[in-house]
Design an enzyme around this catalytic site. Structure first.
Site, mmCIF file in Angstrom:
data_model
loop_
_atom_site.group_PDB
_atom_site.id
_atom_site.type_symbol
_atom_site.label_atom_id
_atom_site.label_comp_id
_atom_site.label_asym_id
_atom_site.label_seq_id
_atom_site.Cartn_x
_atom_site.Cartn_y
_atom_site.Cartn_z
ATOM 1 N N THR A 36 0.871 -1.182 0.000
ATOM 2 C CA THR A 36 0.000 0.000 0.000
ATOM 3 C C THR A 36 0.907 1.232 0.000
ATOM 4 O O THR A 36 2.130 1.098 -0.088
ATOM 5 C CB THR A 36 -0.868 0.029 1.274
ATOM 6 O OG1 THR A 36 0.001 0.222 2.404
ATOM 7 C CG2 THR A 36 -1.655 -1.265 1.448
ATOM 8 N N GLU A 84 -3.729 -1.157 8.305
ATOM 9 C CA GLU A 84 -3.809 0.292 8.103
ATOM 10 C C GLU A 84 -3.506 0.891 9.463
ATOM 11 O O GLU A 84 -4.085 0.471 10.475
ATOM 12 C CB GLU A 84 -5.216 0.702 7.636
ATOM 13 C CG GLU A 84 -5.544 0.289 6.220
ATOM 14 C CD GLU A 84 -4.703 1.025 5.174
ATOM 15 O OE1 GLU A 84 -4.168 2.106 5.492
ATOM 16 O OE2 GLU A 84 -4.575 0.521 4.049
ATOM 17 N N THR A 134 -1.728 -2.855 19.604
ATOM 18 C CA THR A 134 -1.195 -1.521 19.926
ATOM 19 C C THR A 134 -1.609 -1.146 21.346
ATOM 20 O O THR A 134 -2.558 -1.720 21.893
ATOM 21 C CB THR A 134 -1.745 -0.472 18.930
ATOM 22 O OG1 THR A 134 -1.476 0.826 19.442
ATOM 23 C CG2 THR A 134 -3.234 -0.593 18.718
ATOM 24 N N GLU A 136 -2.988 1.530 21.899
ATOM 25 C CA GLU A 136 -4.157 2.404 21.725
ATOM 26 C C GLU A 136 -5.485 1.689 21.987
ATOM 27 O O GLU A 136 -6.516 2.339 22.154
ATOM 28 C CB GLU A 136 -4.149 3.031 20.327
ATOM 29 C CG GLU A 136 -2.873 3.812 20.081
ATOM 30 C CD GLU A 136 -2.913 4.726 18.869
ATOM 31 O OE1 GLU A 136 -4.003 5.172 18.483
ATOM 32 O OE2 GLU A 136 -1.839 4.990 18.325
ATOM 33 N N TYR A 159 -9.133 3.681 14.156
ATOM 34 C CA TYR A 159 -7.940 2.819 14.086
ATOM 35 C C TYR A 159 -7.891 1.891 15.302
ATOM 36 O O TYR A 159 -7.804 0.661 15.156
ATOM 37 C CB TYR A 159 -6.663 3.668 14.023
ATOM 38 C CG TYR A 159 -5.393 2.894 14.354
ATOM 39 C CD1 TYR A 159 -4.952 1.863 13.528
ATOM 40 C CD2 TYR A 159 -4.653 3.194 15.498
ATOM 41 C CE1 TYR A 159 -3.789 1.146 13.833
ATOM 42 C CE2 TYR A 159 -3.492 2.477 15.806
ATOM 43 C CZ TYR A 159 -3.069 1.459 14.976
ATOM 44 O OH TYR A 159 -1.927 0.740 15.284
ATOM 45 N N ASP A 289 -6.482 20.598 17.152
ATOM 46 C CA ASP A 289 -6.237 19.247 17.649
ATOM 47 C C ASP A 289 -6.950 18.196 16.794
ATOM 48 O O ASP A 289 -7.923 18.499 16.097
ATOM 49 C CB ASP A 289 -6.712 19.136 19.104
ATOM 50 C CG ASP A 289 -5.938 18.069 19.880
ATOM 51 O OD1 ASP A 289 -5.149 17.328 19.252
ATOM 52 O OD2 ASP A 289 -6.125 17.986 21.109
ATOM 53 N N PRO A 291 -9.516 15.272 16.215
ATOM 54 C CA PRO A 291 -10.777 14.916 16.884
ATOM 55 C C PRO A 291 -10.571 13.661 17.758
ATOM 56 O O PRO A 291 -10.004 12.677 17.298
ATOM 57 C CB PRO A 291 -11.727 14.609 15.720
ATOM 58 C CG PRO A 291 -11.116 15.267 14.527
ATOM 59 C CD PRO A 291 -9.641 15.279 14.751
ATOM 60 N N GLY A 292 -11.034 13.738 18.990
ATOM 61 C CA GLY A 292 -10.936 12.575 19.897
ATOM 62 C C GLY A 292 -9.506 12.210 20.268
ATOM 63 O O GLY A 292 -9.231 11.057 20.611
HETATM 64 P P1 NAD Z 1 3.006 0.589 8.342
HETATM 65 O O1 NAD Z 1 1.783 1.387 8.050
HETATM 66 O O2 NAD Z 1 4.331 1.253 8.227
HETATM 67 O O3 NAD Z 1 3.061 -0.703 7.387
HETATM 68 C C1 NAD Z 1 1.931 -1.512 7.173
HETATM 69 C C2 NAD Z 1 2.324 -2.565 6.156
HETATM 70 O O4 NAD Z 1 1.198 -3.431 5.951
HETATM 71 C C3 NAD Z 1 2.705 -1.991 4.783
HETATM 72 O O5 NAD Z 1 3.836 -2.633 4.273
HETATM 73 C C4 NAD Z 1 1.488 -2.272 3.919
HETATM 74 O O6 NAD Z 1 1.789 -2.413 2.545
HETATM 75 C C5 NAD Z 1 0.976 -3.572 4.545
HETATM 76 N N1 NAD Z 1 -0.458 -3.774 4.336
HETATM 77 C C6 NAD Z 1 -1.466 -2.898 4.595
HETATM 78 N N2 NAD Z 1 -2.641 -3.423 4.237
HETATM 79 C C7 NAD Z 1 -2.393 -4.665 3.746
HETATM 80 C C8 NAD Z 1 -3.194 -5.706 3.217
HETATM 81 N N3 NAD Z 1 -4.528 -5.555 3.109
HETATM 82 N N4 NAD Z 1 -2.614 -6.848 2.817
HETATM 83 C C9 NAD Z 1 -1.262 -7.014 2.918
HETATM 84 N N5 NAD Z 1 -0.439 -6.054 3.402
HETATM 85 C C10 NAD Z 1 -0.998 -4.895 3.805
HETATM 86 O O7 NAD Z 1 2.792 -0.029 9.789
HETATM 87 P P2 NAD Z 1 3.823 -0.212 10.998
HETATM 88 O O8 NAD Z 1 3.998 1.094 11.671
HETATM 89 O O9 NAD Z 1 5.007 -0.970 10.527
HETATM 90 O O10 NAD Z 1 2.949 -1.106 11.981
HETATM 91 C C11 NAD Z 1 2.966 -2.525 11.897
HETATM 92 C C12 NAD Z 1 1.992 -3.078 12.926
HETATM 93 O O11 NAD Z 1 2.336 -2.613 14.231
HETATM 94 C C13 NAD Z 1 0.547 -2.656 12.694
HETATM 95 O O12 NAD Z 1 -0.284 -3.762 12.976
HETATM 96 C C14 NAD Z 1 0.323 -1.548 13.702
HETATM 97 O O13 NAD Z 1 -1.034 -1.461 14.092
HETATM 98 C C15 NAD Z 1 1.219 -2.004 14.836
HETATM 99 N N6 NAD Z 1 1.716 -0.912 15.701
HETATM 100 C C16 NAD Z 1 2.491 0.085 15.156
HETATM 101 C C17 NAD Z 1 2.980 1.078 15.992
HETATM 102 C C18 NAD Z 1 3.855 2.190 15.462
HETATM 103 O O14 NAD Z 1 4.197 3.100 16.224
HETATM 104 N N7 NAD Z 1 4.279 2.158 14.205
HETATM 105 C C19 NAD Z 1 2.669 1.079 17.362
HETATM 106 C C20 NAD Z 1 1.872 0.054 17.859
HETATM 107 C C21 NAD Z 1 1.405 -0.933 17.029
#
Ligand code: NAD
Length: 349
Positions: A36, A84, A134, A136, A159, A289, A291-292
């Protein structure tokens, strides 16, 4: 032969994990990613040529594609990161988050269950599905309180609500079918190769373009900041040592307000890029800010240290210095991933 299947391995955390894994572990890795706007092969680098690495360009929401990937590669562990992930985008288009985070996770779990049932008893016992949630999902936490793995969920953004729903489904597969699912709750990650819509790379992106740094609200929102390498180290620990049915909080206990984060980023940029020393902090501006917007998240992360001796090793100052240095040295990466991103504000009502 052991094999790890990772989803979302071309994203921010996933690409860091993939690079570490191929360098440190002797277990083949299959990266399943839809690429994506947040996923880029430019983040994987030279790993793509490694014979122990396979890339599958496909969408989690296609049951056929995920079933095929699992049946063909027969993983002994699955690390589910794909999602996402940006709260502002979830305010604009909540259904995209329900579709990928809830339906996508559900489809992946179903395909995994079918496959897991075909394994021998000892293979079933050794199998692990690590689902990444997460902090969150717990919603905002009042001052002086921390949440433990036993606390109830109270998500506030689309989210966080989509991640909470996915967690409940993942847990139900463990409880109902015995699938060896574990859930990790990381706090805010930062480091190289994070898409510039997220707070820290967003500030760097804005400064490099000579624009103002937008701070939402009063900038007093508190977050725990975990350097991405420390996070990936914790995920490796859980894949090898974590227990099915358990949840684990992954945080640094390094708490900073968004204003403090902006100031630290400015300090580092001014230190490393001497063209206009001292100028960056003057660019911090307060804007409407979100929202929420949750004021504070706070996790009790003692379980990881008590059980596995895991604790983060990178200080905030060191992590920000490394992150800023990486972005300054990689303008080509920024250009590649930001072809359709100009840093415009979204997620306002
Ligand atoms: P990111 O947005 O950088 O990357 C998401 C990845 O998932 C991308 O490579 C995208 O191409 C892929 N993707 C999205 N939709 C897809 C689909 N339908 N099929 C296959 N691939 C798909 O995310 P990130 O920051 O690396 O986060 C990774 C995980 O960690 C997520 O589950 C997120 O909720 C969790 N997380 C992230 C953070 C943070 O600070 N980054 C904190 C807590 C939790």
């Amino acid at each position: 032969m052991e094999k790890l299947l990772i989803t979302g391995g071309a994203g921010f955390i996933g690409s860091c994990f993939v690079q570490r894994w191929i360098e440190k572990q002797n277990i083949d890795l299959v990266n399943f990613d839809a690429l994506t706007y947040a996923g880029h092969l430019a983040s994987i680098g030279g790993v793509a040529e490694n014979p122990r690495y396979t890339f599958i360009h496909a969408d989690l929401r296609s049951a056929k594609d995920i079933e095929q990937a699992i049946c063909e590669h027969r993983p002994s562990m699955i690390l589910h990161l794909a999602a996402e992930t940006h709260v502002d985008r979830s305010i604009e288009k909540p259904n995209d988050f329900i579709s990928t985070n809830v339906m996508g996770t559900s489809i992946l779990l179903e395909a995994t269950l079918h496959y897991w049932r075909t394994l021998s008893a000892s293979e079933q016992e050794g199998f692990r599905f690590l689902h990444i949630s997460t902090d969150e999902v717990y919603g905002p936490v009042g001052r002086k309180r921390v949440v433990t793995e036993a606390d109830a969920y109270a998500p506030t953004s689309p989210y966080a609500a989509s991640k909470a729903a996915a967690d409940h489904i993942a847990r139900s597969y463990q409880q109902t079918y015995g699938l060896p699912v574990m859930i990790a709750h990381p706090t805010n990650n930062y480091g190289p190769r994070q898409f510039p819509e997220k707070l820290i790379p967003h500030f760097i992106f804005k400064i490099l373009r000579g624009e103002d740094l937008p701070l939402y609200g009063d900038g007093m929102q508190e977050r725990d900041w975990l350097f991405v390498e420390d996070h990936c180290c914790a995920l490796e620990t859980l894949l090898f040592e974590g227990l099915p049915g358990e949840s684990y909080h992954l945080g640094s206990q390094i708490v900073r307000t968004n204003l403090e984060v902006a100031q630290q980023v400015c300090t580092q940029i001014d230190r490393q890029q001497t063209a206009h020393p001292g100028e960056s902090k003057e660019r911090i501006t307060f804007v409407e800010d979100r929202p929420g917007h949750d004021h504070r998240y706070a996790l009790d992360c003692g379980k990881m240290e008590r059980l596995f001796g895991w604790r983060p090793t990178i200080s905030f100052e060191e992590g920000i210095a490394t992150t800023v240095q990486w972005y300054l040295k990689n303008p080509q990466w920024i250009e590649t991933v930001c072809q359709e991103y100009q840093g415009n504000r979204i997620g306002l009502l």
